[in-house]
Design an enzyme around this catalytic site. Sequence first.
Site, PDB file in Angstrom:
ATOM      1  N   LYS A 128       0.864  -1.366   0.086  1.00 12.73           N
ATOM      2  CA  LYS A 128       0.009  -0.027   0.229  1.00 12.73           C
ATOM      3  C   LYS A 128       0.876   1.154  -0.065  1.00 12.73           C
ATOM      4  O   LYS A 128       0.712   2.098  -0.708  1.00 12.73           O
ATOM      5  CB  LYS A 128      -0.851  -0.099   1.249  1.00 12.73           C
ATOM      6  CG  LYS A 128      -1.663   1.268   1.531  1.00 12.73           C
ATOM      7  CD  LYS A 128      -2.596   1.312   2.692  1.00 12.73           C
ATOM      8  CE  LYS A 128      -1.876   1.563   3.974  1.00 12.73           C
ATOM      9  NZ  LYS A 128      -1.474   3.236   4.451  1.00 12.73           N
ATOM     10  N   ASN A 129       1.833   1.423   0.727  1.00 11.59           N
ATOM     11  CA  ASN A 129       2.803   2.573   1.133  1.00 11.59           C
ATOM     12  C   ASN A 129       3.703   2.705  -0.115  1.00 11.59           C
ATOM     13  O   ASN A 129       4.414   3.780  -0.049  1.00 11.59           O
ATOM     14  CB  ASN A 129       3.233   2.606   2.634  1.00 11.59           C
ATOM     15  CG  ASN A 129       2.011   2.989   3.514  1.00 11.59           C
ATOM     16  OD1 ASN A 129       0.947   2.986   3.178  1.00 11.59           O
ATOM     17  ND2 ASN A 129       2.629   2.704   4.859  1.00 11.59           N
ATOM     18  N   CYS A 132      -4.979  12.713  12.545  1.00 12.05           N
ATOM     19  CA  CYS A 132      -5.827  11.513  12.699  1.00 12.05           C
ATOM     20  C   CYS A 132      -5.759  10.642  14.146  1.00 12.05           C
ATOM     21  O   CYS A 132      -5.085  11.338  14.842  1.00 12.05           O
ATOM     22  CB  CYS A 132      -5.331  10.382  11.496  1.00 12.05           C
ATOM     23  SG  CYS A 132      -3.984   9.881  11.853  1.00 12.05           S
ATOM     24  N   ARG A 170       0.027  14.674  13.004  1.00 13.25           N
ATOM     25  CA  ARG A 170       0.708  14.474  11.608  1.00 13.25           C
ATOM     26  C   ARG A 170       0.772  15.624  10.681  1.00 13.25           C
ATOM     27  O   ARG A 170       0.100  15.940   9.878  1.00 13.25           O
ATOM     28  CB  ARG A 170      -0.373  13.534  10.792  1.00 13.25           C
ATOM     29  CG  ARG A 170      -0.995  12.445  11.633  1.00 13.25           C
ATOM     30  CD  ARG A 170       0.181  11.237  11.755  1.00 13.25           C
ATOM     31  NE  ARG A 170       0.575  10.633  10.474  1.00 13.25           N
ATOM     32  CZ  ARG A 170      -0.056   9.628   9.988  1.00 13.25           C
ATOM     33  NH1 ARG A 170      -1.200   9.249  10.166  1.00 13.25           N
ATOM     34  NH2 ARG A 170       0.484   9.150   8.786  1.00 13.25           N
ATOM     35  N   ASP A 228       4.463   0.805  12.222  1.00  7.95           N
ATOM     36  CA  ASP A 228       3.093   0.220  11.980  1.00  7.95           C
ATOM     37  C   ASP A 228       3.110  -1.463  12.067  1.00  7.95           C
ATOM     38  O   ASP A 228       2.060  -1.878  11.792  1.00  7.95           O
ATOM     39  CB  ASP A 228       3.353   0.044  10.234  1.00  7.95           C
ATOM     40  CG  ASP A 228       3.113   1.537   9.681  1.00  7.95           C
ATOM     41  OD1 ASP A 228       3.135   1.918   8.613  1.00  7.95           O
ATOM     42  OD2 ASP A 228       2.804   2.313  10.483  1.00  7.95           O
ATOM     43  N   ARG A 264      -8.824  -0.322   4.791  1.00  5.46           N
ATOM     44  CA  ARG A 264      -7.746   0.968   4.057  1.00  5.46           C
ATOM     45  C   ARG A 264      -6.542   0.087   3.628  1.00  5.46           C
ATOM     46  O   ARG A 264      -5.972   0.431   2.761  1.00  5.46           O
ATOM     47  CB  ARG A 264      -7.616   1.904   4.919  1.00  5.46           C
ATOM     48  CG  ARG A 264      -8.769   2.630   5.256  1.00  5.46           C
ATOM     49  CD  ARG A 264      -8.441   4.030   6.110  1.00  5.46           C
ATOM     50  NE  ARG A 264      -7.280   4.573   5.479  1.00  5.46           N
ATOM     51  CZ  ARG A 264      -6.594   5.564   6.031  1.00  5.46           C
ATOM     52  NH1 ARG A 264      -6.673   6.054   6.978  1.00  5.46           N
ATOM     53  NH2 ARG A 264      -5.639   6.298   5.336  1.00  5.46           N
TER      54      ARG A 264
HETATM   55  C1  EPZ Z   1       4.115   6.858   6.634  1.00  2.00           C
HETATM   56  O1  EPZ Z   1       3.271   8.226   7.192  1.00  2.00           O
HETATM   57  C2  EPZ Z   1       3.518   5.837   6.392  1.00  2.00           C
HETATM   58  N1  EPZ Z   1       2.200   6.131   5.569  1.00  2.00           N
HETATM   59  C3  EPZ Z   1       2.559   5.643   7.711  1.00  2.00           C
HETATM   60  O2  EPZ Z   1       1.889   4.151   7.530  1.00  2.00           O
HETATM   61  C4  EPZ Z   1       3.765   5.182   8.839  1.00  2.00           C
HETATM   62  O3  EPZ Z   1       3.223   4.996   9.947  1.00  2.00           O
HETATM   63  C5  EPZ Z   1       4.725   6.406   8.842  1.00  2.00           C
HETATM   64  O4  EPZ Z   1       5.030   6.929   7.557  1.00  2.00           O
HETATM   65  C6  EPZ Z   1       6.020   6.073   9.530  1.00  2.00           C
HETATM   66  O5  EPZ Z   1       6.631   5.047   9.305  1.00  2.00           O
HETATM   67  C7  EPZ Z   1       2.428   6.212   4.107  1.00  2.00           C
HETATM   68  O6  EPZ Z   1       3.513   5.957   3.768  1.00  2.00           O
HETATM   69  C8  EPZ Z   1       1.162   6.306   3.254  1.00  2.00           C
HETATM   70  P1  EPZ Z   1       6.276  10.272   8.730  1.00  2.00           P
HETATM   71  P2  EPZ Z   1       4.076   9.742   7.097  1.00  2.00           P
HETATM   72  O7  EPZ Z   1       6.057  11.650   7.939  1.00  2.00           O
HETATM   73  O8  EPZ Z   1       4.694   9.782   5.938  1.00  2.00           O
HETATM   74  C9  EPZ Z   1       6.645  13.694  12.007  1.00  2.00           C
HETATM   75  C10 EPZ Z   1      -0.232   3.111   7.769  1.00  2.00           C
HETATM   76  O9  EPZ Z   1      -0.339   2.350   9.030  1.00  2.00           O
HETATM   77  N2  EPZ Z   1       6.316  14.792  11.018  1.00  2.00           N
HETATM   78  O10 EPZ Z   1       7.301   9.430   8.325  1.00  2.00           O
HETATM   79  O11 EPZ Z   1       2.789  10.561   7.422  1.00  2.00           O
HETATM   80  C11 EPZ Z   1       5.332  13.221  12.316  1.00  2.00           C
HETATM   81  O12 EPZ Z   1       4.412  13.567  13.194  1.00  2.00           O
HETATM   82  C12 EPZ Z   1       0.319   4.468   8.052  1.00  2.00           C
HETATM   83  O13 EPZ Z   1       0.148   2.661   6.582  1.00  2.00           O
HETATM   84  C13 EPZ Z   1       6.422  16.043  11.111  1.00  2.00           C
HETATM   85  O14 EPZ Z   1       6.781  16.703  12.322  1.00  2.00           O
HETATM   86  O15 EPZ Z   1       4.780   9.583   8.445  1.00  2.00           O
HETATM   87  C14 EPZ Z   1       5.932  11.697  12.916  1.00  2.00           C
HETATM   88  O16 EPZ Z   1       6.421  12.060  14.392  1.00  2.00           O
HETATM   89  C15 EPZ Z   1       0.135   4.991   9.382  1.00  2.00           C
HETATM   90  N3  EPZ Z   1       6.340  17.097  10.294  1.00  2.00           N
HETATM   91  C16 EPZ Z   1       7.356  11.404  12.163  1.00  2.00           C
HETATM   92  O17 EPZ Z   1       7.531  12.868  11.535  1.00  2.00           O
HETATM   93  C17 EPZ Z   1       6.132  16.571   8.942  1.00  2.00           C
HETATM   94  O18 EPZ Z   1       6.070  17.333   8.055  1.00  2.00           O
HETATM   95  C18 EPZ Z   1       7.202  10.519  10.909  1.00  2.00           C
HETATM   96  O19 EPZ Z   1       6.231  10.806  10.172  1.00  2.00           O
HETATM   97  C19 EPZ Z   1       5.946  15.158   8.630  1.00  2.00           C
HETATM   98  C20 EPZ Z   1       6.132  14.325   9.704  1.00  2.00           C
END
Ligand code: EPZ
Length: 420
Positions: free
Chosen positions: A22-23, A116, A121, A304, A396
Site C-alpha cells: 500500500k505505502n 488522525c 500528523r 506500523d 484501508r
Molecule cells: C508514513 O506516514 C506511512 N504512510 C505511515 O503508515 C507510517 O506509519 C509512517 O510513514 C511512519 O513510518 C504512508 O506511507 C502513506 P512520517 P507519514 O512523515 O509519512 C513527523 C499505515 O499504517 N512529521 O514518516 O505521514 C510525524 O508527526 C500508515 O500504513 C513532522 O513533524 O509519517 C511523525 O512523528 C500509518 N512533520 C514523524 O515525523 C512533517 O512534515 C514520522 O512521520 C512530517 C512528519
Amino acid sequence: MDAIRIRGGKKLSGTIHVSGAKNAALPILCATLLSDGESLLRNVPALRDIETTSALLRFLGRSVSSSPPTVKVDAGSQVRPEAPYELVKQMRASVMVLGPLLARFGRAKVSLPGGCQIGSRPVDQHLKGLEKLGATIKLERGYIIASAPRLRGDEVVFDMPTVTGTENLMMAAALAKGRTRLVNAAREPEIEELARVLNKMGASVTGAGTDVMEIEGRDELAPFDHAIVADRIEAGTYMVAAAAAGGDVLLENAPLEDMESTCAALKTMGVEIGREGTAARIRRTGPIKPIRLTTEPHPGFPTDMQAQLMVLATLAEGTSTIKETIFENRFMHVPELARMGADIEAEGNHAIVRGPSRLQGAQVMATDLRASASLVIAGLVAEGETEVLRVYHLDRGYEHMERKLAAVGADTERIKGTGG
Ligand code: EPZ
C-alpha cells in the site's frame, strides 16, 4: 459499517499470498501526475486507500481505470490542480499530490490533511522543503496554496526522517531545474521503490535507501510500467498472526529483505522464520518469550508493526516493554486489548505488557489501520467469539483479511453493515 467475527482457538496452516505494498502504491500513483501518456501499475492491492487515491487523480483530471491488481492512469485533456478537503480528509497521504502538481503545473491547492487518530500528523517538513526549491506557499482557510513558475534544485535538510515528506520532495525534485540533495531523508523500502519508478520515468535518483539522496531534475518525464513490491507490513502482520495462533504458515513472496528488524523481534520471541525460495515459512511451537521493543524509522522496528507485536507480547511468558517513538498516540489498541483480558499498562509512549494472559473474546472497536489488525489477531487466540467493529479502518490497508485468514484455518467471517 461491516464487522469481522472471529471464533478463537484455531491453529493456522497453509499458504497466504502477500499483496502489493500500500505505502509504495500510493506515492507511485501520485507520480503519474509527473508525465503525460498512460502509466501502468501492476500488483496493486485492492484497498480503500487505492480507491481514494484513484478518485483524487480523477478529480485532478486524470483518467484512471482501476481493476486491482492492475491500475492504468492516463493524462486527461485538462488538469485541475486542486485536492479538496472531502478527499484529503479520507486519506492524509493525499498530500503527496502537492509535489508533483507544483513541479508539473506550477501551482497547486491542496487541503491540509489534518490529524488522525494516531497523532497531529503535521506537514511542515513537506512545505519547508518545497519552499527551499523555490515554491511560494500560503495557508488559507485550511488549504495549502502553492505556486512556482519552475522549481529549482537545492539542498533540503529534514528535521526528522519523514516518509511522505521525502516522497513529496523526490517527486518535486524530479522535474525541478538542476540537482536536489535530500539530507536526513527517510530510508523505508517504499522510498527505494519510488526512486526506481522515477528513474524509469527518466529522472536520475541516487542514494535512495540511505539518509542522503541526490535527484537530477529533468524538463520532462515519461510514463512508466511498474509492478509494485510486496507489502512488508502486511507480511509482518500475518507472521504475528501465525505466531500468536500457532501452526505453520507459508507466506508467498514475503519481502524478507525489507523485514530484518521485524524478523529479529519475532525470532527473539521464539518464532521460527525460514526462507523457502521467495516464500517465508512461519512456525511457533514453543512458548512465546517477552521482548523489550522500541519503534524507529527504517531500518529500525516499524511503528506500523507495534500494535500487532503487542498482541504477541500479551501471550509471552514474562513482562515486555514497548516504546513508541514515531507517533504521539499510537496505543489506542491498548484499552480494547485490556477489555479482552490483556494486562497492559500504558503511560505516555511507553507500555508494559505482562503475560501470559488468557484473552477472552469480546466486541471491540477498530480505531486505526494497524490497531484493527491487532484486534483481529487477538480474536484468533481469544477464547470464544470476538467481533471487531468499524473494519473500514482495516479495509484501508488489508486486502480481504478475513478471507486470507479463513483460507489457512481461522474461523473468521465478515458481517455486513452492523452499526457500531
Ligand atoms: C508514513 O506516514 C506511512 N504512510 C505511515 O503508515 C507510517 O506509519 C509512517 O510513514 C511512519 O513510518 C504512508 O506511507 C502513506 P512520517 P507519514 O512523515 O509519512 C513527523 C499505515 O499504517 N512529521 O514518516 O505521514 C510525524 O508527526 C500508515 O500504513 C513532522 O513533524 O509519517 C511523525 O512523528 C500509518 N512533520 C514523524 O515525523 C512533517 O512534515 C514520522 O512521520 C512530517 C512528519
